[in-house]
Design an enzyme around this catalytic site. Structure first.
Site: not given
Length: 466
Positions: A106, A109, A298
């Site tokens: 993640s 991102k 997230s």
């Protein structure tokens, strides 16, 4: 909502985050004394201190002495790639496999956030339109890629655009022509709705969804469900169309189909709007707010939608492949080492993504050094160690406590993959960007891996490293 928790101030080349003050002060009220009145709350104090350009810069030797004993921890597995950079000067202070592409999970991102802010700008809003169909009374709901669109005031995302508002606009625009049919146009996002590199449980596990140009509440079946692990619709665009049909007053069970918005034509009978005429439009919150949501929660679905906005801004197909190519293009435009970036998606769910730690630290430094102020929008949603988001319950041990309040970072986790990238202020007040990516970690001991990662951030926070 985030402003009620954190106040982010971009000052020159750095950031200050302060704790919120008393509730009465926020609301403008004048709280009178009570019998059990407590001591007044102190004025807000910095959580992430203002970095000083004159603070001593850590030396590479000092950083190496602090980190070398930690990066070999068993919990980090057999491949640990690390980069540490001074935000003000851009100088690399530590590198171990720093230029090696690694599965980022993640922390992807951060790239999605920076590239969409660069390509679209923080104030950009994503529109959802309704246009007149080919026959009188037909309404085509055209998805613009807003994943936060709500059906009504009970939506999941605060401040979202709403279908009930759009329905009222359509009724007014149709005048005396009653709605007869709803068609959904979600053709803006071509290609597969799931990325081939996603784990098999992503479509049904609640952390991802079918990525379509039209959806409500991030495709959640229940808007009251949490930010993660929520049941998602398999066909979000058709579900949104059915909700819109109900709002227009069409009978229950009215069939809703996919189709394209028609081009312009002549007016229909009795002055009905010509095919293709816009009947209404609603817009998402500004992009900077969507970036906040993506990073704070997230949110994988929001991330994929934002990645496609990068594609649209660079005239690429708004697909997984087109978004990856466009983000690579924008990274290169920003002067980042795009050859160290290979993205299959914008969320980090794909195991085929590769990002180098040095690209991440360069990206964070660029966003934080004041030369591109629009990119600083990625910092508003970053969790703070020991205080918020995915770092809320971390940096609490004796070995990691130095990072509490002074590490602000995005985490990433897949089975066997753990990553963290963000900012840390040293004991001398110097602001550093850091990234630690591990993609061969023991799958059965995630807590040990997280602790080992936190010890690295805490070591940077607790030393001058000179």
């Amino acid at each position: 909502m985030l402003a009620a928790v954190l106040l982010l101030v971009v000052v020159g080349t750095g950031l200050v985050v302060v704790r919120p003050g008393p509730v009465a002060g926020w609301l403008g009220g004048d709280a009178g004394p009570t019998a059990d009145a407590r001591e007044p709350e102190a004025a807000p104090v910095p959580v992430l201190g203002l970095p000083s350009g004159t603070a001593p810069v850590p030396t590479p030797e000092g950083v190496r002495a602090a980190l070398d004993p930690l990066v070999g921890a068993a919990g980090l597995g057999s491949r640990v790639n690390v980069s540490v950079t001074d935000v003000t000067t851009g100088q690399e202070l530590y590198g171990r496999g720093a230029d090696d592409g690694t599965v980022p999970a993640s922390v992807t991102k951060l790239v999605t956030g920076v590239t969409v802010l660069a390509a679209r700008g923080p104030a950009y809003r994503i529109g959802t339109r309704a246009v007149a169909g080919a026959t009188p009374g037909e309404v085509v709901l055209v998805g613009g890629g807003d994943p936060t669109l709500a059906i009504d005031a009970n939506g999941f995302y605060p401040g979202a655009a709403r279908l009930d508002v759009l329905a009222e606009q359509v009724k007014q625009a149709l005048g005396g022509t009653p709605p007869t049919k709803v068609t959904v146009d979600s053709t803006l996002f071509p290609g597969p709705v799931y990325e081939p590199g996603w784990d098999a449980d992503i479509p049904t596990g609640g952390y991802g969804a079918a990525i379509t140009a039209l959806m409500t509440d991030g495709a959640r079946v229940d808007p009251d469900a949490g930010s993660k692990g929520a049941e998602r619709y398999r066909t979000p665009d058709l579900t949104a169309g059915r909700a819109f049909a109900r709002l227009l007053g069409l009978p229950a069970g009215t069939k809703v189909e996919r189709g394209g918005a028609p081009g312009g034509g002549s007016a229909g009978p009795a002055g009905a709007p010509a095919p293709g005429t816009e009947l209404g439009r609603v817009e998402s919150p500004p992009l900077i707010r969507l970036v906040d949501i993506m990073i704070t929660d997230s949110d994988n679905v929001v991330a994929e939608a934002l990645a496609r906005q990068v594609a649209l801004a660079r005239n690429q197909p708004a697909s997984f492949v087109g978004a990856g190519a466009a983000m690579d293009q924008v990274a290169a435009e920003l002067g980042l080492p795009a050859d160290e970036l290979a993205l299959a998606d914008g969320s980090g769910l794909s195991r085929t993504n590769r990002i180098s730690p040095s690209l991440l630290t360069d990206l964070i430094a660029l966003a934080g050094n004041g030369t591109r102020p629009e990119l600083a929008g990625i910092f508003g949603g970053l969790p703070v160690g020991g205080w918020s988001g995915t770092l809320d319950d971390r940096y609490a041990t004796t070995a990691t406590r130095a990072g509490a309040g002074v590490v602000r970072a995005k985490t990433g986790t897949l089975t066997g993959v753990h990553a963290i990238a963000g900012l840390v202020t040293t004991a001398d007040g110097r602001l550093l960007s850091f990234a630690v990516l591990t993609d061969r970690t023991p799958p059965t001991t995630p807590d040990a891996t997280r602790l080992a990662l936190d010890r690295i951030g805490a070591a940077l926070a607790g030393c001058g490293c000179r």
